[in-house]
Design a protein around this motif. Structure first.
Motif, PDB file in Angstrom:
ATOM      1  N   ILE A   1      -2.472  -3.099   3.735  1.00  0.00           N
ATOM      2  CA  ILE A   1      -1.296  -2.366   4.197  1.00  0.00           C
ATOM      3  C   ILE A   1      -0.163  -3.367   4.403  1.00  0.00           C
ATOM      4  O   ILE A   1      -0.345  -4.397   5.055  1.00  0.00           O
ATOM      5  CB  ILE A   1      -1.594  -1.594   5.491  1.00  0.00           C
ATOM      6  N   THR A   2       1.006  -3.069   3.820  1.00  0.00           N
ATOM      7  CA  THR A   2       2.156  -3.957   3.954  1.00  0.00           C
ATOM      8  C   THR A   2       2.792  -3.773   5.327  1.00  0.00           C
ATOM      9  O   THR A   2       2.431  -2.865   6.079  1.00  0.00           O
ATOM     10  CB  THR A   2       3.211  -3.667   2.876  1.00  0.00           C
ATOM     11  N   ALA A   3       3.765  -4.602   5.652  1.00  0.00           N
ATOM     12  CA  ALA A   3       4.440  -4.528   6.952  1.00  0.00           C
ATOM     13  C   ALA A   3       5.186  -3.215   7.127  1.00  0.00           C
ATOM     14  O   ALA A   3       5.353  -2.732   8.250  1.00  0.00           O
ATOM     15  CB  ALA A   3       5.407  -5.703   7.092  1.00  0.00           C
ATOM     16  N   THR A   4       5.631  -2.611   6.019  1.00  0.00           N
ATOM     17  CA  THR A   4       6.352  -1.337   6.112  1.00  0.00           C
ATOM     18  C   THR A   4       5.414  -0.141   6.022  1.00  0.00           C
ATOM     19  O   THR A   4       5.874   0.999   6.024  1.00  0.00           O
ATOM     20  CB  THR A   4       7.409  -1.230   4.993  1.00  0.00           C
ATOM     21  N   GLY A   5       4.090  -0.382   5.899  1.00  0.00           N
ATOM     22  CA  GLY A   5       3.131   0.713   5.904  1.00  0.00           C
ATOM     23  C   GLY A   5       2.719   1.215   4.531  1.00  0.00           C
ATOM     24  O   GLY A   5       1.983   2.183   4.430  1.00  0.00           O
ATOM     25  N   LYS A   6       3.182   0.562   3.473  1.00  0.00           N
ATOM     26  CA  LYS A   6       2.766   0.961   2.131  1.00  0.00           C
ATOM     27  C   LYS A   6       1.411   0.326   1.815  1.00  0.00           C
ATOM     28  O   LYS A   6       0.965  -0.577   2.508  1.00  0.00           O
ATOM     29  CB  LYS A   6       3.809   0.514   1.107  1.00  0.00           C
ATOM     30  N   LEU A   7       0.783   0.801   0.747  1.00  0.00           N
ATOM     31  CA  LEU A   7      -0.526   0.290   0.359  1.00  0.00           C
ATOM     32  C   LEU A   7      -0.436  -0.544  -0.904  1.00  0.00           C
ATOM     33  O   LEU A   7       0.079  -0.084  -1.917  1.00  0.00           O
ATOM     34  CB  LEU A   7      -1.485   1.456   0.105  1.00  0.00           C
TER      35      LEU A   7
ATOM     36  N   THR B   1      -0.500  -7.557  -7.865  1.00  0.00           N
ATOM     37  CA  THR B   1      -0.812  -6.293  -7.194  1.00  0.00           C
ATOM     38  C   THR B   1       0.310  -5.291  -7.386  1.00  0.00           C
ATOM     39  O   THR B   1       1.425  -5.665  -7.747  1.00  0.00           O
ATOM     40  CB  THR B   1      -1.017  -6.514  -5.683  1.00  0.00           C
ATOM     41  N   LYS B   2      -0.003  -4.027  -7.132  1.00  0.00           N
ATOM     42  CA  LYS B   2       0.981  -2.951  -7.210  1.00  0.00           C
ATOM     43  C   LYS B   2       0.958  -2.171  -5.900  1.00  0.00           C
ATOM     44  O   LYS B   2       0.018  -2.283  -5.108  1.00  0.00           O
ATOM     45  CB  LYS B   2       0.644  -1.989  -8.364  1.00  0.00           C
ATOM     46  N   VAL B   3       1.978  -1.360  -5.693  1.00  0.00           N
ATOM     47  CA  VAL B   3       2.027  -0.470  -4.531  1.00  0.00           C
ATOM     48  C   VAL B   3       1.436   0.868  -4.950  1.00  0.00           C
ATOM     49  O   VAL B   3       1.744   1.386  -6.023  1.00  0.00           O
ATOM     50  CB  VAL B   3       3.481  -0.304  -4.034  1.00  0.00           C
ATOM     51  N   ALA B   4       0.558   1.425  -4.116  1.00  0.00           N
ATOM     52  CA  ALA B   4      -0.119   2.678  -4.439  1.00  0.00           C
ATOM     53  C   ALA B   4       0.866   3.840  -4.452  1.00  0.00           C
ATOM     54  O   ALA B   4       1.910   3.806  -3.783  1.00  0.00           O
ATOM     55  CB  ALA B   4      -1.225   2.952  -3.432  1.00  0.00           C
TER      56      ALA B   4
ATOM     57  N   ALA C   1      -1.934   9.120   1.821  1.00  0.00           N
ATOM     58  CA  ALA C   1      -2.511   9.814   2.974  1.00  0.00           C
ATOM     59  C   ALA C   1      -4.028   9.746   2.954  1.00  0.00           C
ATOM     60  O   ALA C   1      -4.664   9.516   3.987  1.00  0.00           O
ATOM     61  CB  ALA C   1      -2.040  11.259   2.989  1.00  0.00           C
ATOM     62  N   ARG C   2      -4.622   9.913   1.774  1.00  0.00           N
ATOM     63  CA  ARG C   2      -6.083   9.895   1.668  1.00  0.00           C
ATOM     64  C   ARG C   2      -6.636   8.514   1.992  1.00  0.00           C
ATOM     65  O   ARG C   2      -7.608   8.387   2.741  1.00  0.00           O
ATOM     66  CB  ARG C   2      -6.485  10.301   0.252  1.00  0.00           C
ATOM     67  N   VAL C   3      -6.011   7.481   1.453  1.00  0.00           N
ATOM     68  CA  VAL C   3      -6.514   6.127   1.676  1.00  0.00           C
ATOM     69  C   VAL C   3      -6.325   5.727   3.139  1.00  0.00           C
ATOM     70  O   VAL C   3      -7.205   5.094   3.726  1.00  0.00           O
ATOM     71  CB  VAL C   3      -5.815   5.113   0.739  1.00  0.00           C
ATOM     72  N   LYS C   4      -5.227   6.121   3.751  1.00  0.00           N
ATOM     73  CA  LYS C   4      -5.012   5.770   5.165  1.00  0.00           C
ATOM     74  C   LYS C   4      -6.002   6.470   6.083  1.00  0.00           C
ATOM     75  O   LYS C   4      -6.315   5.971   7.152  1.00  0.00           O
ATOM     76  CB  LYS C   4      -3.568   6.086   5.563  1.00  0.00           C
TER      77      LYS C   4
END
Length: 66
Positions: free
Chosen positions: A16-22, A47-50, A56-59
């Motif tokens: 999880i990035t600092a801004t909450g992205k995956l 890497t890429k951002v999901a 929502a599912r991964v979190k």
């Protein structure tokens, strides 16, 4: 109330990035690379951002973050 368990498979695959992205690694980079062209290999480095739809599912799999 018992603690929620983290899905360990998801914990190994996502950050999880600092801004909450995956962030996740890119698929298709382990073997049989000779059949992919150089552009494919180069663009899928790192890497890429999901996608937003999967977030929502991964979190849910990572209740306490990483």
């Amino acid at each position: 109330m018992p603690k929620m368990k983290t899905k360990k498979a998801a914990a190994k695959r996502f950050k999880i990035t600092a801004t909450g992205k995956l962030k996740h690694g890119v698929a298709g980079k382990r073997h049989r690379l000779i059949s992919h062209n150089a552009k494919y290999i180069r663009q899928n480095r790192g890497t890429k951002v999901a996608a937003k739809a999967d977030e929502a599912r991964v979190k849910r799999y990572l209740p306490y973050g990483l």
